[in-house]
Write a protein that holds these residues in place. Structure first.
Motif, PDB file in Angstrom:
ATOM      1  N   ASP A   1       0.879  -1.020  -0.124  1.00 56.97           N
ATOM      2  CA  ASP A   1       0.297   0.002   0.138  1.00 56.97           C
ATOM      3  C   ASP A   1       0.802   1.313   0.062  1.00 56.97           C
TER       4      ASP A   1
ATOM      5  N   ASP B   1      -6.137   1.475  -8.126  1.00 57.36           N
ATOM      6  CA  ASP B   1      -5.352   0.703  -7.796  1.00 57.36           C
ATOM      7  C   ASP B   1      -4.627   0.163  -9.053  1.00 57.36           C
TER       8      ASP B   1
ATOM      9  N   SER C   1      -0.572   1.769 -10.312  1.00 50.96           N
ATOM     10  CA  SER C   1       0.114   0.812 -10.000  1.00 50.96           C
ATOM     11  C   SER C   1       1.511   0.861 -10.229  1.00 50.96           C
TER      12      SER C   1
END
Length: 168
Positions: free
Chosen positions: A106, A159, A163
């Motif tokens: 994260d 996400d 990325s």
């Protein structure tokens, strides 16, 4: 289009519901080149007015640099440049939306957008699939498209969009 006067002013004025029990998700919307995009509001950590950042050598063009947010070094990504749009001079409506990206690890990233618009509750029935543009154009980072207030809102999968593989 909302103008930022103080940090997090937008989040303060948005009526953020604690829970939505009809299956809807709340999205923070923003503008890029007169197009409207949305990210899950629960991923938004902070909204900051545009300020200078510290450049990092040998980074891709879309990486503006880094910002120190209360001791955390946060990479700042110009979403226009990541999307292949032309650079637009930053104005008083330009903001950095700081988001939490989940992946192998994260991390916190900031995205530069033209302006923050509003927050909307979007029920899954309101979302159409992202267009299939074949293998030439990658649209995997688009969760879907919702028609809200007579405008098309592209809902982003933050996400996939941010990325490590995508932003370099």
């Amino acid at each position: 289009m909302a103008e930022m006067n103080t940090e997090n002013e937008i989040l303060d004025i948005l009526d953020i519901a604690d829970s939505i029990d009809d299956g809807s998700q709340q999205y923070l919307t923003f503008e890029l080149d007169s197009e409207h995009y949305g990210v899950e509001i629960l991923r938004v950590q902070e909204i900051k007015g545009w300020g200078s950042v510290t450049s990092i050598p040998n980074t891709p063009e879309h990486v503006c640099g880094v910002l120190n947010l209360r001791g955390v070094i946060v990479p700042i990504i110009d979403l226009r440049l990541l999307f292949g749009m032309p650079f637009n001079a930053y104005t008083k409506t330009t903001v950095v939306v700081v988001v939490k990206v989940e992946g192998i690890t994260d991390r916190i990233l900031g995205i530069v957008v033209d302006a923050v618009s509003d927050a909307y509750n979007v029920h899954p029935d309101m979302i159409s699939n992202a267009p299939d543009l074949g293998s030439i154009v990658d649209t995997s980072f688009i969760k879907g498209i919702a028609d809200i207030d007579e405008c098309m809102l592209m809902l982003l999968d933050i996400d996939k969009l941010l990325s490590v593989e995508q932003i370099g």
